[in-house]
Design an enzyme around this catalytic site. Sequence first.
Site, PDB file in Angstrom:
ATOM      1  N   ASP A  40       0.855  -1.181   0.000  1.00 18.10           N
ATOM      2  CA  ASP A  40       0.000   0.000   0.000  1.00 18.10           C
ATOM      3  C   ASP A  40       0.892   1.233   0.000  1.00 18.10           C
ATOM      4  O   ASP A  40       2.062   1.164   0.391  1.00 18.10           O
ATOM      5  CB  ASP A  40      -0.894  -0.018   1.254  1.00 18.10           C
ATOM      6  CG  ASP A  40      -2.150   0.822   1.096  1.00 18.10           C
ATOM      7  OD1 ASP A  40      -2.031   2.008   0.720  1.00 18.10           O
ATOM      8  OD2 ASP A  40      -3.259   0.319   1.357  1.00 18.10           O
ATOM      9  N   ASP A  56       3.266   0.949  -4.936  1.00 15.81           N
ATOM     10  CA  ASP A  56       2.321   1.698  -5.757  1.00 15.81           C
ATOM     11  C   ASP A  56       1.923   0.810  -6.932  1.00 15.81           C
ATOM     12  O   ASP A  56       2.781   0.386  -7.710  1.00 15.81           O
ATOM     13  CB  ASP A  56       2.985   2.985  -6.251  1.00 15.81           C
ATOM     14  CG  ASP A  56       2.068   3.865  -7.069  1.00 15.81           C
ATOM     15  OD1 ASP A  56       0.959   3.428  -7.447  1.00 15.81           O
ATOM     16  OD2 ASP A  56       2.471   5.016  -7.360  1.00 15.81           O
ATOM     17  N   TYR A 148     -16.156   4.329 -13.123  1.00 19.56           N
ATOM     18  CA  TYR A 148     -15.946   3.278 -12.131  1.00 19.56           C
ATOM     19  C   TYR A 148     -16.510   1.946 -12.626  1.00 19.56           C
ATOM     20  O   TYR A 148     -15.847   0.899 -12.513  1.00 19.56           O
ATOM     21  CB  TYR A 148     -16.600   3.678 -10.813  1.00 19.56           C
ATOM     22  CG  TYR A 148     -16.394   2.683  -9.701  1.00 19.56           C
ATOM     23  CD1 TYR A 148     -15.152   2.547  -9.081  1.00 19.56           C
ATOM     24  CD2 TYR A 148     -17.439   1.876  -9.258  1.00 19.56           C
ATOM     25  CE1 TYR A 148     -14.954   1.634  -8.063  1.00 19.56           C
ATOM     26  CE2 TYR A 148     -17.258   0.961  -8.241  1.00 19.56           C
ATOM     27  CZ  TYR A 148     -16.019   0.841  -7.642  1.00 19.56           C
ATOM     28  OH  TYR A 148     -15.822  -0.073  -6.629  1.00 19.56           O
ATOM     29  N   LYS A 152     -14.540  -1.693 -13.320  1.00 16.73           N
ATOM     30  CA  LYS A 152     -14.877  -2.939 -12.637  1.00 16.73           C
ATOM     31  C   LYS A 152     -15.406  -3.999 -13.601  1.00 16.73           C
ATOM     32  O   LYS A 152     -15.218  -5.204 -13.379  1.00 16.73           O
ATOM     33  CB  LYS A 152     -15.880  -2.666 -11.522  1.00 16.73           C
ATOM     34  CG  LYS A 152     -15.292  -1.849 -10.378  1.00 16.73           C
ATOM     35  CD  LYS A 152     -14.053  -2.508  -9.775  1.00 16.73           C
ATOM     36  CE  LYS A 152     -13.497  -1.739  -8.601  1.00 16.73           C
ATOM     37  NZ  LYS A 152     -12.322  -2.401  -7.976  1.00 16.73           N
ATOM     38  N   THR A 183     -17.350   1.830   4.033  1.00 11.54           N
ATOM     39  CA  THR A 183     -15.912   2.069   4.115  1.00 11.54           C
ATOM     40  C   THR A 183     -15.647   3.566   4.237  1.00 11.54           C
ATOM     41  O   THR A 183     -16.541   4.391   3.993  1.00 11.54           O
ATOM     42  CB  THR A 183     -15.199   1.553   2.851  1.00 11.54           C
ATOM     43  OG1 THR A 183     -15.709   2.277   1.721  1.00 11.54           O
ATOM     44  CG2 THR A 183     -15.423   0.057   2.660  1.00 11.54           C
TER      45      THR A 183
END
Length: 252
Positions: A40, A56, A148, A152, A183
């Site tokens: 991360d 990254d 988005y 996906k 989240t």
Amino acid sequence: MSTMTSFSTLVAVVTGGGSGIGAAITAAFRARGARVGVLDLHPGDPADGLLPVTADVTDRGSLEAATAAVAEAFGGIDILVNSAGIGAVGPVEGNDDAEWHRVLDVNVVGIARATTAALPYLRRSRHGAIVNLSSIAANAGLVQRALYSASKGAVHSLTLAMAADLVGEGIRVNCLAPGTVDTPWVQRLLARTGDPEAERARLAARQPTGRLVTADEVAAAAAYLASPEAGATTGMSLAVDGGMSGLRLPRR
């Protein structure tokens, strides 16, 4: 082999494991006995059986170095979870070219980079498994999610192609398709609306269970797909969406 010990000899790498769904997956794997490398930009602090590595997913070299570090520390890699991803809001004309390239680079090409880096180690494992994070947006037309959704949808197709290529080598590839998950990213989206509580209620109501999905529920599904106990499951997308993709209930 019990659920709590089925990971005791396994090593997992989780991209995006420093927060949100990725952090929940890391915790679930560790609770089942796995050693985990967290890749991360902000991977957190080390602990017993936990190796945070700054990486990254848009940088192939950093991923190669990070996976090598995990493999050296823990003696190999058995599981890769491609959880790193970013969101995007707007209709098809709502994001400029730079944003289209940025989101696709992280959400799609990032999976290809991380997988390429991990494959030499996964090929040496007796229980090689890859879990990609897709979304309900891959199959359902959601408003204000054009970019988005495109990313996906590509993750779903990429998962199937990877599964076909790797099944002969004993490496299973599946993806998760969560609904709206509670989240920090969703909380930030809600905070930018005129009425966060009303928007949260709307998001909860569109899922038949009447609530948001929890990160822990997604993590439990990831643990199933990654486990040797799911040895006959590959090339699948597992919905964790409160019934949103399959149920059509009367209006309340």
